[in-house]
Design a protein around this motif. Structure first.
Motif, PDB file in Angstrom:
ATOM      1  N   LYS A  78       0.854  -1.189   0.000  1.00  0.00           N
ATOM      2  CA  LYS A  78       0.000   0.000   0.000  1.00  0.00           C
ATOM      3  C   LYS A  78       0.891   1.241   0.000  1.00  0.00           C
ATOM      4  O   LYS A  78       1.688   1.428   0.916  1.00  0.00           O
ATOM      5  N   PHE A  79       0.738   2.070  -1.030  1.00  0.00           N
ATOM      6  CA  PHE A  79       1.528   3.288  -1.168  1.00  0.00           C
ATOM      7  C   PHE A  79       0.623   4.489  -0.899  1.00  0.00           C
ATOM      8  O   PHE A  79      -0.415   4.649  -1.541  1.00  0.00           O
ATOM      9  N   LYS A  80       1.007   5.316   0.038  1.00  0.00           N
ATOM     10  CA  LYS A  80       0.206   6.490   0.428  1.00  0.00           C
ATOM     11  C   LYS A  80       0.233   7.524  -0.697  1.00  0.00           C
ATOM     12  O   LYS A  80       1.292   7.993  -1.094  1.00  0.00           O
ATOM     13  N   LYS A  81      -0.930   7.835  -1.232  1.00  0.00           N
ATOM     14  CA  LYS A  81      -1.039   8.732  -2.391  1.00  0.00           C
ATOM     15  C   LYS A  81      -0.430  10.105  -2.151  1.00  0.00           C
ATOM     16  O   LYS A  81       0.231  10.652  -3.028  1.00  0.00           O
ATOM     17  N   ASP A  82      -0.652  10.668  -0.958  1.00  0.00           N
ATOM     18  CA  ASP A  82      -0.158  12.027  -0.723  1.00  0.00           C
ATOM     19  C   ASP A  82       1.353  12.077  -0.518  1.00  0.00           C
ATOM     20  O   ASP A  82       1.928  13.158  -0.393  1.00  0.00           O
ATOM     21  N   LYS A  83       2.017  10.912  -0.513  1.00  0.00           N
ATOM     22  CA  LYS A  83       3.477  10.848  -0.385  1.00  0.00           C
ATOM     23  C   LYS A  83       4.163  10.470  -1.701  1.00  0.00           C
ATOM     24  O   LYS A  83       5.386  10.367  -1.759  1.00  0.00           O
ATOM     25  N   ILE A  84       3.379  10.240  -2.756  1.00  0.00           N
ATOM     26  CA  ILE A  84       3.960   9.903  -4.060  1.00  0.00           C
ATOM     27  C   ILE A  84       4.661  11.138  -4.610  1.00  0.00           C
ATOM     28  O   ILE A  84       4.104  12.241  -4.613  1.00  0.00           O
ATOM     29  N   ALA A  85       5.881  10.941  -5.089  1.00  0.00           N
ATOM     30  CA  ALA A  85       6.679  12.057  -5.612  1.00  0.00           C
ATOM     31  C   ALA A  85       6.045  12.642  -6.869  1.00  0.00           C
ATOM     32  O   ALA A  85       5.413  11.929  -7.657  1.00  0.00           O
ATOM     33  N   LYS A  86       6.227  13.925  -7.051  1.00  0.00           N
ATOM     34  CA  LYS A  86       5.666  14.622  -8.225  1.00  0.00           C
ATOM     35  C   LYS A  86       6.236  14.066  -9.528  1.00  0.00           C
ATOM     36  O   LYS A  86       5.582  14.084 -10.553  1.00  0.00           O
ATOM     37  N   TYR A  87       7.468  13.565  -9.511  1.00  0.00           N
ATOM     38  CA  TYR A  87       8.103  13.017 -10.712  1.00  0.00           C
ATOM     39  C   TYR A  87       7.690  11.566 -10.988  1.00  0.00           C
ATOM     40  O   TYR A  87       8.047  10.994 -12.001  1.00  0.00           O
ATOM     41  N   SER A  88       6.928  10.961 -10.092  1.00  0.00           N
ATOM     42  CA  SER A  88       6.499   9.577 -10.245  1.00  0.00           C
ATOM     43  C   SER A  88       5.219   9.507 -11.069  1.00  0.00           C
ATOM     44  O   SER A  88       4.354  10.379 -10.972  1.00  0.00           O
ATOM     45  N   THR A  89       5.108   8.467 -11.866  1.00  0.00           N
ATOM     46  CA  THR A  89       3.873   8.235 -12.624  1.00  0.00           C
ATOM     47  C   THR A  89       3.267   6.924 -12.141  1.00  0.00           C
ATOM     48  O   THR A  89       3.961   5.926 -12.005  1.00  0.00           O
ATOM     49  N   VAL A  90       1.983   6.939 -11.886  1.00  0.00           N
ATOM     50  CA  VAL A  90       1.293   5.765 -11.383  1.00  0.00           C
ATOM     51  C   VAL A  90       0.453   5.175 -12.512  1.00  0.00           C
ATOM     52  O   VAL A  90      -0.353   5.869 -13.117  1.00  0.00           O
ATOM     53  N   SER A  91       0.671   3.892 -12.759  1.00  0.00           N
ATOM     54  CA  SER A  91      -0.075   3.201 -13.809  1.00  0.00           C
ATOM     55  C   SER A  91      -1.565   3.202 -13.473  1.00  0.00           C
ATOM     56  O   SER A  91      -1.956   2.892 -12.340  1.00  0.00           O
TER      57      SER A  91
END
Length: 109
Positions: A78-91
């Motif tokens: 489980k990856f916390k959405k508000d902690k995903i880096a701005k440079y990351s792309t989520v499939s």
């Protein structure tokens, strides 16, 4: 700016034989990828990369970004959405809810 690797070890509270080792590759911009190694009684069960989603390791610790659950032979990351880096792309094919993005991995134990 930091580059290198950080390692983390997780143990299942339900099954003490399962250990999950995560190697976080750090790059100039933060986290580059994660490499996951799954052990059962010290025997290799599986290994794989998680390339997305990523946190910004400059400002986020992995314990605040990633939770791992093990149930019925399936690991859930489980990856916390508000902690995903701005440079990351989520499939878009990953499961998600309002707070988390999920990656599920079935284990053959």
């Amino acid at each position: 700016m930091k580059a290198g690797f950080s390692m983390y070890s997780y143990e299942s509270s339900k099954n003490k034989d399962i250990e999950i080792i995560i190697i976080e590759a750090l790059a100039d911009i933060g986290t580059n990828w994660y490499y996951v190694i799954i052990l059962n009684k010290k025997d290799l069960v599986d290994k794989f990369y998680i390339k997305e989603p990523r946190s910004n390791s400059e400002i986020t610790q992995i314990k605040d970004f990633l939770s791992i659950f093990f149930s019925n032979g399936t690991l859930v990351f489980k990856f916390k959405k508000d902690k995903i880096a701005k440079y990351s792309t989520v499939s878009p094919d990953l499961k998600s809810d309002l707070e988390y993005v999920y990656i599920e991995k079935k284990l053959n134990l």
